[in-house]
Design an enzyme around this catalytic site. Structure first.
Site, PDB file in Angstrom:
ATOM      1  N   ARG A  50       0.144  -3.360  -8.707  1.00  0.00           N
ATOM      2  CA  ARG A  50       0.510  -4.701  -8.246  1.00  0.00           C
ATOM      3  C   ARG A  50       0.367  -4.767  -6.718  1.00  0.00           C
ATOM      4  O   ARG A  50       1.183  -4.213  -5.989  1.00  0.00           O
ATOM      5  CB  ARG A  50       1.941  -5.049  -8.655  1.00  0.00           C
ATOM      6  CG  ARG A  50       2.388  -6.416  -8.121  1.00  0.00           C
ATOM      7  CD  ARG A  50       3.579  -7.006  -8.853  1.00  0.00           C
ATOM      8  NE  ARG A  50       4.824  -6.316  -8.597  1.00  0.00           N
ATOM      9  CZ  ARG A  50       6.019  -6.762  -8.990  1.00  0.00           C
ATOM     10  NH1 ARG A  50       6.110  -7.901  -9.666  1.00  0.00           N
ATOM     11  NH2 ARG A  50       7.112  -6.079  -8.742  1.00  0.00           N
ATOM     12  N   ASP A  82      14.761  -5.571  -7.170  1.00  0.00           N
ATOM     13  CA  ASP A  82      13.684  -5.614  -6.187  1.00  0.00           C
ATOM     14  C   ASP A  82      13.872  -6.852  -5.326  1.00  0.00           C
ATOM     15  O   ASP A  82      14.945  -7.462  -5.310  1.00  0.00           O
ATOM     16  CB  ASP A  82      12.304  -5.529  -6.848  1.00  0.00           C
ATOM     17  CG  ASP A  82      11.940  -6.762  -7.670  1.00  0.00           C
ATOM     18  OD1 ASP A  82      12.684  -7.775  -7.621  1.00  0.00           O
ATOM     19  OD2 ASP A  82      10.906  -6.739  -8.352  1.00  0.00           O
TER      20      ASP A  82
END
EC number: 2.3.3.9
Length: 534
Positions: A167, A451
């Site tokens: 990612r 996150d």
């Protein structure tokens, strides 16, 4: 430090990183520069388009499916068939690209690993480069680690190693440590370009390929840009067209209205869509932050996946993907075990079973977990539904019908706005930022793996409450003074908490206050936070 490379027009401003010279070669940097020169200006135009569309949504309180792309939604087409390495994705583990996580993710028993250079990674220059070093070794199955405490981390021979899907950072982020023709290079092109340059052909030779997750996208035009990047990259290196496969995170509410168009733009390179649930919640708040009281959500913990607007989003995602032959991947199970507290672990596992059972029964082809110990519960629930099948592409979910109003039906979300919710938002947001500023973008907080989306939800909800004069359940109005009072209490508690790392606490408090109470809403808090690094 400023270092001019032999790649024409490229400057590397970051310092030396161990084995960085293996990654930042003149040829690799020239490849990144080629992509930036070809696509950087279009990226800038699309970011400006985001602002215009967001202003319109805030003014009208509406989003809708695009009339100009109706033909795409109504015509008959399919995405390219998935390569063998990606046909069974019943459980995927996520995490940053540090060396320990790299080994543990590959050994976890998960089918795939989302190797995260974005929200679970603080973009310190050392993290940006060392993450690429680790991924280089991951592809070649030569990644291992010996710690100063004498622990050894090596790839096991008795498990099928997870397939990495990288990612990169979102389109909004620039990498200030690399300049191309005097300007910072697009961070997404750094992350994608370095990985693709060094590993695409080697991954294909080993039976996988250059596979990616694409974050923060807001329109099919942004997907078209990614598709053009993939096509150009494959041409530049002589890699067969269609070798790149990308799963798009539908984690913004504008993208939820363009799922089919996003798949269409990436149809030669698509690996499906993912329900990026936490960033999606942040996007709902951000998009409609000034659109009126009907868009003001209760405490974050009240907003689960079964509330109407979140249910509509996930069911539409499965319906859309399977209609087009694409995979639908479920959201993050952030619960993590506590090996010192069996009761907490038991509760976490029960919640994961419940979450993954619902996703599997809804037709998802797989889902995410955040910790190796939680791979088995996810795998168990999906295997109950899948049996011997690798996926559920045959479940078309033609029973699902979602209208535009269903996706923005925030007003029907039950729950209160409370002082405890405000305190929790401040506590978790400050804890996360303290970790992020210290170089760790994947933080275990209150038995959840968090996150950047965590801090984004926290500060955006406070901003919305504050700027809409919300009155809490106990009668108190949310004001700057109240937010600062809670921040002060939180700081005192964290300074008194045994083992809490306070070296970055002052900066975290200052940054959180800045983005939570500012008159103008900051699009991404990681942008001002990034300026504080190094």
């Amino acid at each position: 430090m400023s270092q001019t490379t032999t790649a024409q027009g490229v400057q590397v401003l970051g310092g030396a990183v161990e084995r960085g010279d293996e990654i930042l070669t003149p040829e690799a940097l020239d490849f990144v520069a080629t992509l930036h020169r070809a696509f950087g200006a279009r990226r800038d135009e699309l970011l400006e388009r985001r602002k215009q569309r967001r202003e319109e949504a805030a003014r009208t309180g509406k989003l809708d499916f695009l009339p100009e792309t109706r033909e795409i939604r109504e015509s008959d087409w399919q995405v390219a068939e998935a390569p063998p390495a990606l046909r069974d994705r019943r459980v995927e583990i996520t995490g940053p690209t540090d060396r320990k996580m790299s080994v543990n993710a590959l050994n976890s028993g998960a089918k795939a690993w989302l190797a995260d250079l974005e929200d679970a990674n603080t973009p310190h220059w050392s993290n940006v480069v060392s993450g690429q070093v680790n991924l280089y070794d991951v592809i070649r199955k030569q990644v291992e680690l010996s710690t100063p405490e004498g622990k050894q981390y090596k790839l096991r021979d008795d498990v099928e190693h997870a397939v990495p899907l990288v990612r990169p950072r979102g389109w909004h982020f620039d990498e200030k440590h690399i300049l191309v023709d005097g300007e910072p290079v697009v961070g997404a092109l750094v992350d994608f370009g370095l990985y693709f340059f060094h590993n695409a052909r080697e991954a294909l030779r080993r039976g996988t390929g250059p596979y990616f997750y694409l974050p923060k996208m807001e329109s099919h035009l942004e997907a078209r840009l990614w598709n053009d990047v993939f096509t150009r990259a494959q041409q530049e290196l002589g890699v067969p067209h269609g070798s790149v496969r990308a799963t798009v995170l539908i984690e913004t509410i504008p993208a939820a209205f363009e799922m089919e168009e996003i798949l269409y733009e990436l149809r030669d390179h698509s690996a499906g869509l993912n329900a990026g649930r936490w960033d999606y919640l942040f996007s709902v708040i951000k998009t409609f932050r000034s659109a009126g009281s009907e868009f003001i959500l209760p405490d974050r913990n009240s907003v689960g996946m079964t509330v109407p607007f979140m249910r509509a989003y996930t069911e539409l995602l499965v319906r859309t993907c399977h209609k087009r032959g694409a995979f639908a991947i479920g959201g993050m199970a952030a619960f993590i075990p506590n090996r010192r507290d069996p009761e907490i672990t038991e509760q976490a596992m029960a919640k994961i079973h419940e979450d993954k059972r619902r996703e599997a029964e809804d037709g998802f082809d797989g889902s995410w977990v955040a910790h190796p110990d939680t791979v088995e519960p996810c795998k168990e629930e999906f295997s109950k539904v899948l049996g011997d099948k690798p996926n559920q592409l045959d479940r078309k979910r033609e029973d699902v019908s979602v209208a535009a109003d269903d996706l923005v039906d925030v007003a029907s979300t039950p729950g209160d706005k409370t002082i405890d919710g405000l305190r929790a938002a401040v506590d978790v947001g400050v804890r996360y930022l303290t970790s992020w500023l210290g170089g760790n973008g994947a933080a275990g907080i209150h038995n959840l793996m968090e996150d950047a989306a965590t801090a984004e939800i926290s500060r955006s909800q406070i901003w919305q409450w504050l700027h809409n004069d919300v009155v809490l359940a106990d009668g108190r109005r949310v004001t700057k003074e109240l937010v600062r009072e809670v921040l002060g209490e939180t700081e005192q508690q964290l300074r008194a908490e045994k083992g809490f790392p306070v070296e970055n606490l002052d900066r975290a408090i200052e940054l959180f206050e800045q983005v939570a109470v500012a008159d103008e809403f900051v699009d991404f808090l990681t942008l001002p936070a990034y300026e504080q690094l190094d």
